[in-house]
Scaffold this motif. Structure first.
Motif, PDB file in Angstrom:
ATOM      1  N   ALA A   1     -58.419 -37.755 -55.730  1.00 45.77           N
ATOM      2  CA  ALA A   1     -58.192 -38.585 -54.534  1.00 45.77           C
ATOM      3  C   ALA A   1     -56.804 -39.224 -54.591  1.00 45.77           C
ATOM      4  O   ALA A   1     -56.056 -39.209 -53.606  1.00 45.77           O
ATOM      5  CB  ALA A   1     -59.276 -39.663 -54.424  1.00 45.77           C
ATOM      6  N   LYS A   2     -56.439 -39.755 -55.752  1.00 47.39           N
ATOM      7  CA  LYS A   2     -55.128 -40.393 -55.902  1.00 47.39           C
ATOM      8  C   LYS A   2     -54.007 -39.362 -55.710  1.00 47.39           C
ATOM      9  O   LYS A   2     -52.999 -39.642 -55.053  1.00 47.39           O
ATOM     10  CB  LYS A   2     -55.040 -41.016 -57.296  1.00 47.39           C
ATOM     11  CG  LYS A   2     -53.738 -41.725 -57.582  1.00 47.39           C
ATOM     12  CD  LYS A   2     -53.797 -42.341 -58.981  1.00 47.39           C
ATOM     13  CE  LYS A   2     -52.509 -43.048 -59.333  1.00 47.39           C
ATOM     14  NZ  LYS A   2     -52.583 -43.637 -60.681  1.00 47.39           N
TER      15      LYS A   2
ATOM     16  N   GLN B   1     -53.631 -38.526 -52.078  1.00 54.19           N
ATOM     17  CA  GLN B   1     -52.957 -39.658 -51.411  1.00 54.19           C
ATOM     18  C   GLN B   1     -51.450 -39.604 -51.653  1.00 54.19           C
ATOM     19  O   GLN B   1     -50.647 -39.766 -50.719  1.00 54.19           O
ATOM     20  CB  GLN B   1     -53.493 -40.989 -51.960  1.00 54.19           C
ATOM     21  CG  GLN B   1     -54.927 -41.296 -51.588  1.00 54.19           C
ATOM     22  CD  GLN B   1     -55.037 -42.031 -50.259  1.00 54.19           C
ATOM     23  OE1 GLN B   1     -54.169 -41.898 -49.397  1.00 54.19           O
ATOM     24  NE2 GLN B   1     -56.099 -42.786 -50.089  1.00 54.19           N
ATOM     25  N   LEU B   2     -51.050 -39.387 -52.894  1.00 50.76           N
ATOM     26  CA  LEU B   2     -49.610 -39.363 -53.208  1.00 50.76           C
ATOM     27  C   LEU B   2     -48.916 -38.174 -52.547  1.00 50.76           C
ATOM     28  O   LEU B   2     -47.780 -38.282 -52.087  1.00 50.76           O
ATOM     29  CB  LEU B   2     -49.402 -39.338 -54.731  1.00 50.76           C
ATOM     30  CG  LEU B   2     -49.736 -40.661 -55.433  1.00 50.76           C
ATOM     31  CD1 LEU B   2     -49.708 -40.501 -56.948  1.00 50.76           C
ATOM     32  CD2 LEU B   2     -48.764 -41.767 -55.003  1.00 50.76           C
TER      33      LEU B   2
ATOM     34  N   MET C   1     -49.613 -36.972 -49.722  1.00 50.05           N
ATOM     35  CA  MET C   1     -49.462 -37.256 -48.291  1.00 50.05           C
ATOM     36  C   MET C   1     -48.590 -38.500 -48.031  1.00 50.05           C
ATOM     37  O   MET C   1     -48.580 -39.020 -46.923  1.00 50.05           O
ATOM     38  CB  MET C   1     -50.850 -37.490 -47.658  1.00 50.05           C
ATOM     39  CG  MET C   1     -51.856 -36.386 -47.880  1.00 50.05           C
ATOM     40  SD  MET C   1     -51.628 -35.031 -46.723  1.00 50.05           S
ATOM     41  CE  MET C   1     -52.910 -33.893 -47.263  1.00 50.05           C
ATOM     42  N   SER C   2     -47.896 -38.983 -49.059  1.00 50.31           N
ATOM     43  CA  SER C   2     -47.158 -40.247 -48.951  1.00 50.31           C
ATOM     44  C   SER C   2     -45.652 -40.055 -48.950  1.00 50.31           C
ATOM     45  O   SER C   2     -45.132 -39.151 -49.613  1.00 50.31           O
ATOM     46  CB  SER C   2     -47.503 -41.155 -50.148  1.00 50.31           C
ATOM     47  OG  SER C   2     -48.851 -41.491 -50.155  1.00 50.31           O
ATOM     48  N   ARG C   3     -44.964 -40.954 -48.243  1.00 46.29           N
ATOM     49  CA  ARG C   3     -43.506 -41.024 -48.361  1.00 46.29           C
ATOM     50  C   ARG C   3     -43.153 -41.528 -49.754  1.00 46.29           C
ATOM     51  O   ARG C   3     -43.876 -42.323 -50.340  1.00 46.29           O
ATOM     52  CB  ARG C   3     -42.937 -41.992 -47.319  1.00 46.29           C
ATOM     53  CG  ARG C   3     -42.970 -41.460 -45.903  1.00 46.29           C
ATOM     54  CD  ARG C   3     -42.649 -42.551 -44.897  1.00 46.29           C
ATOM     55  NE  ARG C   3     -41.290 -43.072 -45.010  1.00 46.29           N
ATOM     56  CZ  ARG C   3     -40.857 -44.160 -44.376  1.00 46.29           C
ATOM     57  NH1 ARG C   3     -41.677 -44.852 -43.607  1.00 46.29           N
ATOM     58  NH2 ARG C   3     -39.620 -44.569 -44.503  1.00 46.29           N
ATOM     59  N   GLN C   4     -42.015 -41.068 -50.265  1.00 45.13           N
ATOM     60  CA  GLN C   4     -41.641 -41.443 -51.625  1.00 45.13           C
ATOM     61  C   GLN C   4     -41.104 -42.865 -51.693  1.00 45.13           C
ATOM     62  O   GLN C   4     -40.481 -43.356 -50.755  1.00 45.13           O
ATOM     63  CB  GLN C   4     -40.562 -40.491 -52.139  1.00 45.13           C
ATOM     64  CG  GLN C   4     -41.145 -39.150 -52.538  1.00 45.13           C
ATOM     65  CD  GLN C   4     -40.188 -38.378 -53.414  1.00 45.13           C
ATOM     66  OE1 GLN C   4     -38.976 -38.553 -53.320  1.00 45.13           O
ATOM     67  NE2 GLN C   4     -40.724 -37.512 -54.239  1.00 45.13           N
ATOM     68  N   TYR C   5     -41.369 -43.504 -52.821  1.00 43.73           N
ATOM     69  CA  TYR C   5     -40.854 -44.851 -53.079  1.00 43.73           C
ATOM     70  C   TYR C   5     -39.547 -44.740 -53.846  1.00 43.73           C
ATOM     71  O   TYR C   5     -39.465 -43.992 -54.823  1.00 43.73           O
ATOM     72  CB  TYR C   5     -41.893 -45.616 -53.904  1.00 43.73           C
ATOM     73  CG  TYR C   5     -41.365 -46.826 -54.635  1.00 43.73           C
ATOM     74  CD1 TYR C   5     -41.003 -47.980 -53.951  1.00 43.73           C
ATOM     75  CD2 TYR C   5     -41.225 -46.801 -56.029  1.00 43.73           C
ATOM     76  CE1 TYR C   5     -40.522 -49.082 -54.633  1.00 43.73           C
ATOM     77  CE2 TYR C   5     -40.752 -47.904 -56.714  1.00 43.73           C
ATOM     78  CZ  TYR C   5     -40.402 -49.042 -56.017  1.00 43.73           C
ATOM     79  OH  TYR C   5     -39.920 -50.140 -56.691  1.00 43.73           O
TER      80      TYR C   5
ATOM     81  N   PRO D   1     -36.992 -46.997 -56.018  1.00 45.43           N
ATOM     82  CA  PRO D   1     -36.876 -48.325 -56.636  1.00 45.43           C
ATOM     83  C   PRO D   1     -35.635 -49.087 -56.184  1.00 45.43           C
ATOM     84  O   PRO D   1     -35.631 -50.318 -56.186  1.00 45.43           O
ATOM     85  CB  PRO D   1     -36.804 -48.011 -58.139  1.00 45.43           C
ATOM     86  CG  PRO D   1     -37.413 -46.669 -58.282  1.00 45.43           C
ATOM     87  CD  PRO D   1     -37.126 -45.915 -57.020  1.00 45.43           C
TER      88      PRO D   1
ATOM     89  N   TRP E   1     -34.467 -49.429 -53.230  1.00 49.46           N
ATOM     90  CA  TRP E   1     -34.485 -49.597 -51.765  1.00 49.46           C
ATOM     91  C   TRP E   1     -33.830 -50.905 -51.311  1.00 49.46           C
ATOM     92  O   TRP E   1     -33.200 -50.950 -50.257  1.00 49.46           O
ATOM     93  CB  TRP E   1     -35.928 -49.534 -51.243  1.00 49.46           C
ATOM     94  CG  TRP E   1     -36.773 -50.707 -51.620  1.00 49.46           C
ATOM     95  CD1 TRP E   1     -37.525 -50.851 -52.750  1.00 49.46           C
ATOM     96  CD2 TRP E   1     -36.933 -51.929 -50.886  1.00 49.46           C
ATOM     97  NE1 TRP E   1     -38.141 -52.081 -52.755  1.00 49.46           N
ATOM     98  CE2 TRP E   1     -37.803 -52.756 -51.634  1.00 49.46           C
ATOM     99  CE3 TRP E   1     -36.440 -52.398 -49.668  1.00 49.46           C
ATOM    100  CZ2 TRP E   1     -38.175 -54.021 -51.205  1.00 49.46           C
ATOM    101  CZ3 TRP E   1     -36.815 -53.673 -49.241  1.00 49.46           C
ATOM    102  CH2 TRP E   1     -37.664 -54.465 -49.999  1.00 49.46           C
TER     103      TRP E   1
ATOM    104  N   MET F   1     -31.021 -50.795 -48.497  1.00 51.09           N
ATOM    105  CA  MET F   1     -31.249 -51.408 -47.179  1.00 51.09           C
ATOM    106  C   MET F   1     -30.411 -52.669 -46.991  1.00 51.09           C
ATOM    107  O   MET F   1     -30.367 -53.231 -45.909  1.00 51.09           O
ATOM    108  CB  MET F   1     -32.721 -51.792 -47.008  1.00 51.09           C
ATOM    109  CG  MET F   1     -33.605 -50.660 -46.582  1.00 51.09           C
ATOM    110  SD  MET F   1     -35.198 -51.347 -46.039  1.00 51.09           S
ATOM    111  CE  MET F   1     -36.164 -49.853 -45.974  1.00 51.09           C
TER     112      MET F   1
END
Lengths: 97, 267
Positions: free
Chosen positions: A68-69, A72-73, A75-79, A81, A83, A87
């Motif tokens: 499941a994890k 989820q990952l 289907m996720s946008r990447q993080y 560090p 940022w 930004m």
């Protein structure tokens, strides 16, 4: 691990007995969705969503745990560090602080 | 079984829902401020909304013996409008002494933008200045992992934040561990399609244990189920979990967390 895992009250045999029909129904829904795509007009071979579904199904069939994890990952946008720097997020001065 | 729903948007629900919740054992609700389904045009709209949350809604809940608590903020979606957000943040202190306000929330990120992050940080300033607890919304679907990590970066980068007074909501399998291992409270939201099912929530309780973990329905104006907590209770019973464990997740944990705010008097 955050705290001791709570032992499952059910055995693996009980879980498969309890949940076989539920899982069977979910596989059928997925199969029928893929059939619907097959029957429909248009080309989605390069669809990012189709690729994600295909990669998700591969996770279900591999021998690794944490499925499941991992879905989820997938289907996720990447993080990223760094940022905050990228930004340029700055705290607004609050009452001169 | 008595339970507390720590995240339920009752302004979107009918009075019949209050009756059903009461019949199913709900004794208290906490309702964070959120997006109304459309962007509001002025700070006065928010003033009226906060009056609804602090005056009207507690009375409606009381008719069914349910205690109603709330959290105030401008939500992440409308935070894209920085000017309006700052006007709302400046107005919030007018309501902080209302007898059902538990803190600032649900603040967070939506699409993980610079403006959203800026307003999130300004909400943190507000919470610290007025010694308020914080309730956090994490983004949905593909934005959740990135947004949750960004939120945790901002929280952990601020030494003024007491992590035991922060609840990070809408955790799922890929975010729960980051939240709990850094000392925050975590909320699992039971919601059709875009969030978590009762079955998956019970999996997470089994895997991570009940410490600093709670569940909510987030019932709102979209497809949602305000009675999702009884579904979770049913699933835990079905799996043979003890009454003590179930009560800890659906009653004791929310009570312990909320009791850190002065207005919370339940039980």
């Amino acid at each position: 691990m955050i705290s001791d895992t709570i032992m499952h009250e059910r055995t693996a045999a009980q879980i498969i007995a309890d949940e076989f029909l539920i899982a069977r129904a979910k596989i059928l829904e997925l199969a029928a969705t893929l059939d619907r795509l097959d029957r429909a007009d248009g080309d989605i071979e390069n669809s990012k969503q189709l690729v994600l579904l295909s990669q998700g199904m591969q996770i279900l069939c591999d021998s690794e745990s944490d499925k499941a994890k991992r879905v989820q990952l997938l289907m996720s946008r990447q993080y990223e560090p760094e940022w905050i720097e990228k930004m340029a997020v700055r705290r607004r001065d609050v009452e001169g602080s | 079984m008595e339970y507390i729903d720590p995240h339920l948007h009752m302004v979107s629900r009918t009075t019949d829902d209050y009756e059903t919740l009461a019949r199913m054992g709900c004794v208290a609700i906490s309702e964070p401020a959120f997006w109304a389904g459309f962007d509001r045009g002025s700070v006065e709209s928010f003033r009226d909304y906060f009056r609804q949350l602090t005056d009207f809604e507690p009375k409606r809940a009381a008719q069914y013996g349910i205690s109603h608590y709330t959290w105030l903020c401008i939500n992440a979606k409308e935070a894209e409008n920085v000017t309006l957000s700052r006007e709302v943040i400046a107005m919030i202190p007018e309501f902080l002494d209302a007898k059902n306000v538990l803190g600032i929330g649900e603040i967070g990120l939506n699409k993980n933008t610079r403006n959203e992050a800026t307003i999130f940080l300004e909400h943190l300033d507000l919470a610290v200045k007025y010694n308020q607890q914080i309730l956090i919304h994490t983004p949905h679907l593909e934005d959740k992992y990135q947004g949750t990590r960004m939120i945790l970066d901002m929280l952990m980068g601020d030494s003024r934040i007491n992590r035991s007074r922060v609840l990070v909501d809408h955790v799922e399998e890929h975010t729960i561990e980051h939240v709990l291992e850094n000392g925050f409270w975590a909320g699992m939201t039971l919601y059709p399609v875009s969030k978590c099912t009762p079955q998956r929530a019970v999996d997470m309780i089994e895997r991570y244990g009940p410490e600093r973990l709670m569940a909510n329905s987030a019932g709102d104006w979209g497809p949602s189920k305000p009675t999702a907590i009884p579904d979770l209770i049913m699933e835990m019973k079905k799996r043979g979990h003890s009454k003590e464990l179930i009560r800890r997740v659906v009653y004791e944990n929310p009570k312990t967390f909320f009791s850190q705010s002065k207005p919370f008097v339940h039980g």
